[in-house]
Design an enzyme around this catalytic site. Structure first.
Site, PDB file in Angstrom:
ATOM      1  N   CYS A 260       0.865  -1.258   0.021  1.00 23.42           N
ATOM      2  CA  CYS A 260       0.034   0.038  -0.074  1.00 23.42           C
ATOM      3  C   CYS A 260       0.871   1.135  -0.181  1.00 23.42           C
ATOM      4  CB  CYS A 260      -0.934   0.049   0.954  1.00 23.42           C
ATOM      5  SG  CYS A 260      -1.884  -1.631   1.624  1.00 23.42           S
ATOM      6  N   PRO A 263       1.116   7.853  -0.770  1.00 22.21           N
ATOM      7  CA  PRO A 263       1.794   8.443  -1.650  1.00 22.21           C
ATOM      8  C   PRO A 263       3.367   8.418  -1.875  1.00 22.21           C
ATOM      9  CG  PRO A 263       1.366   9.720   0.105  1.00 22.21           C
ATOM     10  CD  PRO A 263       0.737   8.338   0.297  1.00 22.21           C
ATOM     11  N   GLY A 264       4.125   7.472  -1.188  1.00 23.41           N
ATOM     12  CA  GLY A 264       5.368   7.072  -1.323  1.00 23.41           C
ATOM     13  C   GLY A 264       6.506   7.450  -0.341  1.00 23.41           C
ATOM     14  N   GLY A 265       5.908   8.029   0.793  1.00 21.28           N
ATOM     15  CA  GLY A 265       7.111   8.304   1.654  1.00 21.28           C
ATOM     16  C   GLY A 265       7.916   7.161   2.142  1.00 21.28           C
ATOM     17  N   LYS A 266       7.229   6.056   2.189  1.00 26.55           N
ATOM     18  CA  LYS A 266       8.143   4.817   2.849  1.00 26.55           C
ATOM     19  C   LYS A 266       8.797   4.115   1.673  1.00 26.55           C
ATOM     20  CE  LYS A 266       4.807   4.260   6.771  1.00 26.55           C
ATOM     21  NZ  LYS A 266       3.803   5.546   6.215  1.00 26.55           N
ATOM     22  N   ASP A 284      -0.403   0.024  -5.225  1.00 33.00           N
ATOM     23  CA  ASP A 284      -1.799   0.532  -4.773  1.00 33.00           C
ATOM     24  C   ASP A 284      -2.911   0.530  -5.567  1.00 33.00           C
ATOM     25  OD1 ASP A 284      -1.741   3.060  -2.137  1.00 33.00           O
ATOM     26  OD2 ASP A 284      -3.310   3.167  -3.625  1.00 33.00           O
ATOM     27  N   ASP A 311      -5.160  -4.247  -6.599  1.00 31.80           N
ATOM     28  CA  ASP A 311      -5.651  -4.823  -5.216  1.00 31.80           C
ATOM     29  C   ASP A 311      -5.299  -6.266  -4.914  1.00 31.80           C
ATOM     30  OD1 ASP A 311      -6.800  -5.058  -2.915  1.00 31.80           O
ATOM     31  OD2 ASP A 311      -8.715  -4.127  -3.451  1.00 31.80           O
ATOM     32  N   ASP A 330       1.863  -1.298   5.081  1.00 33.02           N
ATOM     33  CA  ASP A 330       1.267   0.061   5.604  1.00 33.02           C
ATOM     34  C   ASP A 330      -0.079   0.209   5.388  1.00 33.02           C
ATOM     35  OD1 ASP A 330       1.696   2.307   7.335  1.00 33.02           O
ATOM     36  OD2 ASP A 330       1.374   3.635   5.534  1.00 33.02           O
ATOM     37  N   CYS A 383      -0.564   4.044  11.439  1.00 33.60           N
ATOM     38  CA  CYS A 383      -0.606   5.288  12.079  1.00 33.60           C
ATOM     39  C   CYS A 383      -1.802   5.560  12.991  1.00 33.60           C
ATOM     40  CB  CYS A 383      -0.343   6.370  11.039  1.00 33.60           C
ATOM     41  SG  CYS A 383      -1.939   6.738  10.098  1.00 33.60           S
TER      42      CYS A 383
END
Length: 446
Positions: A260, A263-266, A284, A311, A330, A383
């Site tokens: 998942c 938007p790509g931070g990890k 995603d 998916d 995530d 989170c």
């Protein structure tokens, strides 16, 4: 030029009428009505503050007004909320300015006939404050009214942490969030970025245990205008989120699946940790979110990420890769660890909305498990601070998958103390650790 208070009122009205997300409504309004940096900060503070403190402000309005809040025009309520927020929570705003501009807002927005009502309520509150009277009787109001949270959420936190911890947690969630950067070591260093920001009188603090982490202090203005953003020297990522990829511990030349990813931070952090050497599949189910990932990937100069829209929980969907060394899951979650950063979540989430997330999280865990090689690693993260989405999901997964076990790992607190997380499951508490609330589980396949 439009004033910061007038724009804040228009944004709050937009949120009320169109059910807009706070950050989206602010961005939309500021694009249409650019403000000076100080006015931009003040407008943003007013909007986020009123959304955060909405329930407490409404309790005050009930005490100060002659009519029940449900019978008052919504626009009047917004104007009074703005005035009360300044009087109660913003010491830097003179009381006279908060009252007079509230009256002006009523006159300027079709409520001239009710301007005396606005004046009366705000002056009543001002007089009570000057006389040392607390309009909200602490013995009569609930914790939810005092801290501005829905009752169901207060009950969840109290059941999990107890009353004293819940009060500390909610007090933290009513503060403005910190701003953390993740330095891109493929382009620069933490020292170089800190020096470039110091030239703008911005303070930076290195974060314990996070070699790429830098906490930013001071009045930043627009983030995208700071030195190094366009060059891909850094990206914005909270300290808690930076721990996820570190615990995954990806190695160069490995194959990784971030299920998942948008938007790509990890995902981009994984690529940086691998020296951009290896195969990273970023999946995603929302293509529009993956477009954001692609933009960030390009800005940071990373080439090892392959984007996949799909998916895994849907029947017949073929994954982008057969087997991976490590996977990151995530999952979509309630976000209850980020209520300081996303204040409207406290009003949007309900027990019913969270109940719809639980089967999705379980399905994603079940779908990714066969794709991890024997001896491989799966990191599950959220989170949120909801045990049903965290420990309970991992315990259920381990019961159903005997070839998986929890894997201990080391974590360094913001105070610099390194501890062994022997259970393989870590909960980061915002009010203890001064970063987003997170849950991270490290799992190993036999």
């Amino acid at each position: 030029m439009i004033s910061a208070r007038q724009l804040a009122f228009l944004i709050l009205r937009d949120i009320n009428r169109r059910d807009s997300y706070t950050d989206v409504a602010i961005d939309r309004a500021l694009q249409k009505h650019p403000l000076s940096p100080p006015d931009r900060r003040f407008c943003t503070e007013l909007v986020y503050g009123v959304v955060r403190r909405q329930r407490t402000l409404d309790c005050l309005i009930e005490q100060l007004g002659d009519r029940p809040i449900g019978k008052q025009p919504p626009d009047l309520r917004r104007i009074v909320q703005l005035g009360l927020y300044q009087l109660r929570y913003l010491d830097q705003v003179p009381a006279s300015a908060a009252v007079n501009t509230g009256v002006d807002l009523a006159k300027a927005n079709g409520l001239k006939g009710l301007s005396k009502v606005v004046n009366g309520m705000l002056r009543r509150y001002q007089r009570a404050e000057e006389q040392g009277k607390n309009i909200l009787d602490q013995e009569k109001i609930s914790l939810g009214e005092q801290y501005s949270f829905p009752d169901w959420l207060m009950e969840l936190f109290e059941q999990t942490w107890g009353k004293a911890e819940t009060e500390s947690l909610c007090a933290y969630f009513n503060q403005n969030p910190s701003l953390d950067l993740r330095i891109n070591p493929l382009k620069t260093s933490r020292v170089e970025v800190a020096q470039s920001l110091a030239e703008l009188n911005l303070t930076t603090t290195a974060m314990a245990g996070l070699p790429q982490g830098l906490r930013l202090g001071g009045k930043t203005g627009a983030i995208t205008q700071l030195p190094g953003f366009a060059e891909g020297w850094w990206t914005v990522q909270d300290a808690s989120a930076q721990w996820v990829a570190q615990i995954l511990n990806p190695q160069p030349e490995e194959t990784i699946f971030d299920v998942c990813a948008a938007p790509g931070g990890k995902t981009t952090h994984i690529a940086e940790l691998m020296g951009d050497q290896g195969q990273i599949y970023a999946g995603d189910r929302h293509g529009w979110r993956l477009q954001k990932l692609a933009v960030t990937q390009q800005r940071l100069g990373l080439t090892s990420i392959k984007i996949w829209e799909g998916d895994l929980t849907q029947p017949g969907v073929k994954p982008p890769v057969e087997l991976v060394d490590r996977a990151l899951l995530d999952v979509p979650c309630s976000g209850l660890g980020t209520l300081h950063r996303n204040p409207d979540l406290r009003w949007r989430q309900t027990p019913a909305t969270i109940a719809t997330l639980l089967p999705l999280q379980q399905a994603l865990l079940k779908a990714i498990a066969p794709l991890v090689k024997s001896g491989g690693t799966l990191v599950y993260s959220t989170c949120t601070l909801n045990p049903a989405e965290n420990e309970a999901q991992i315990e259920r997964f381990l019961q159903d998958h005997e070839d998986w076990r929890s894997e201990p790992f080391e974590w360094t607190s913001p105070q610099g103390q390194t501890n062994s997380v022997t259970s393989g499951m870590l909960t980061i508490l915002p009010h203890h650790h001064h970063q987003d609330g997170f849950f991270i589980a490290n799992l190993k396949k036999a």
